[in-house]
Design an enzyme around this catalytic site. Structure first.
Site, PDB file in Angstrom:
ATOM      1  N   TYR A 123       0.839  -1.201   0.000  1.00 54.48           N
ATOM      2  CA  TYR A 123       0.000   0.000   0.000  1.00 54.48           C
ATOM      3  C   TYR A 123       0.869   1.245   0.000  1.00 54.48           C
ATOM      4  CZ  TYR A 123      -3.478  -3.316   1.769  1.00 54.48           C
ATOM      5  OH  TYR A 123      -4.308  -4.386   1.943  1.00 54.48           O
ATOM      6  N   HIS A 131      -7.192   1.494  -1.659  1.00 50.03           N
ATOM      7  CA  HIS A 131      -7.950   0.252  -1.799  1.00 50.03           C
ATOM      8  C   HIS A 131      -7.392  -0.738  -2.792  1.00 50.03           C
ATOM      9  CE1 HIS A 131     -11.126   1.459   0.891  1.00 50.03           C
ATOM     10  NE2 HIS A 131     -10.993   2.664   0.387  1.00 50.03           N
ATOM     11  N   LYS A 162      -6.497  -6.574  -9.027  1.00 50.43           N
ATOM     12  CA  LYS A 162      -5.448  -5.810  -8.377  1.00 50.43           C
ATOM     13  C   LYS A 162      -4.220  -5.973  -9.240  1.00 50.43           C
ATOM     14  CE  LYS A 162      -7.098  -5.891  -3.669  1.00 50.43           C
ATOM     15  NZ  LYS A 162      -8.491  -5.987  -4.044  1.00 50.43           N
TER      16      LYS A 162
END
Lengths: 186, 174
Positions: A123, A131, A162
């Site tokens: 992240y 997200h 992702k």
């Protein structure tokens, strides 16, 4: 860091725990280190009041940085000793650690990604804040990549929605290489 | 049948002479035009032969059908069939396909409708065969050569029955 600010952590088998809830909250808030015991996805880190478990990668990193001390029974472990123990407890430890360190060093928040079927979720700011983390799968150092890994990576990117990245360590250039694979509609 | 362009086998290439040379070239930038003659590579010969666009003869006027040509061209070249699979798959999808930079399973691929010589190939397509691994250093070097020649790297994974799936590969900096 002043000696008294160093956080005490304890090793039990292969698991590392921080017993001071205050220190645990501090660590968690300082960069999403660890997992508060029996708290799932802490919404608000500010009122965190729990024991904290650190992964072996996190513990080695924080020990190397001088942020924590690790005890096993009555003795304090050197970082060399702890690294050696960790290698015995976790497959591909050196490779995973090299990637972990590389990413943490670049300022990312690096969390486990077992639930995505990979080694790391990366992240920019932290889980719950951004997200769409990068999902990283680390390949062994010696690696020869099986084409099936590429197919898997492409598939996973597609289904998990992702960014799925394969990380390998280039021994010659002594750096971590990151590759992304996406299904190409020929 | 007799109107089909004739090609003459020379080692592992085939040559088309006369007005047929340009005619075959125009069908999709096949081969290399050299002094009015068209020189076709092994995979190009097979593709045009399979599609019944040319005929293949040797110097003693013996003609070769597709299976015979496969047998002949894969002699001492165990990779030939896999190279053909990848070549013909890309061609069937409408791309113009030219040899890559190395002796490997690699092609330069132009976008559909491209004019060869007027624009560079857009992709570098590299074949990976199921059951065979690729070294990280090799992947790094292919990725680098694609980057240097400003092409997108596409990995073509060829399964054990010849089915091909393509993946766009890129090295990223995190």
């Amino acid at each position: 860091m002043v000696e008294t600010d160093v956080v005490e952590a304890s090793l039990y088998g292969s698991r590392v725990l921080v017993w001071s809830k205050e220190d645990g909250a501090k660590l968690y808030k300082s960069g999403f280190y660890g997992k508060p015991l029996n708290v799932n996805k802490p919404k608000d880190a500010s009122d965190l009041n729990a024991y904290l478990e650190l992964s072996p990668l996190e513990a080695n990193y924080l020990l190397e940085k001088g942020v924590i001390r690790v005890r096993s029974g009555r003795s304090r472990l050197t970082k060399e000793r702890f690294l050696k123990l960790s290698r015995g407890h976790y497959r591909l430890f050196d490779e995973l650690y090299a990637v972990y360190k590389d990413l943490r060093g670049k300022g990312y928040v690096v969390r486990p990604a077992m639930k995505f079927g990979a080694d790391f979720a990366v992240y920019q700011y932290g889980p719950g804040i951004d997200h769409a983390p990068f999902i990283i799968h680390v390949l062994p150092n010696s690696a020869d990549i099986d084409p099936i890994e590429i197919v898997r990576a492409g598939r996973l990117s597609h289904t998990v929605r992702k960014k799925f990245v394969l990380a390998t360590i280039d021994k010659v250039q002594k750096k971590v290489l990151y590759y992304m694979f996406n299904w190409w509609k020929a | 049948m007799s109107e089909l362009p004739k090609s003459l086998l020379k080692q592992k290439k085939a040559i088309i002479s006369g007005p047929d040379a340009d005619k075959v070239y125009q069908q999709g930038s096949f081969g290399e035009l050299e002094e009015g003659k068209l020189v076709l590579s092994d995979v190009e010969i097979l593709f045009l032969l399979e599609r019944e666009k040319i005929l293949l003869y040797n110097e003693s006027e013996k003609s070769f059908a597709f299976p015979e040509a496969v047998a002949l061209l894969s002699k001492d070249d165990p990779e030939m069939w896999v190279r053909y699979l990848l070549y013909s798959d890309l061609r069937r999808r409408g791309y113009i396909v030219k040899p890559g930079y190395g002796p490997k399973l690699e092609y330069r691929v132009y976008r559909r409708g491209a004019v060869v010589g007027k624009e560079p190939a857009k992709y570098l397509v590299y074949g990976l065969v199921e059951g065979r691994t690729i070294g990280i250093s090799e992947l790094a070097s292919i990725s680098n050569s694609a980057k240097l020649s400003k092409k997108d790297l596409i990995l073509a994974v060829i399964d054990r029955q010849g089915e091909i799936t393509y993946y766009d590969a890129s090295e990223i900096t995190l």
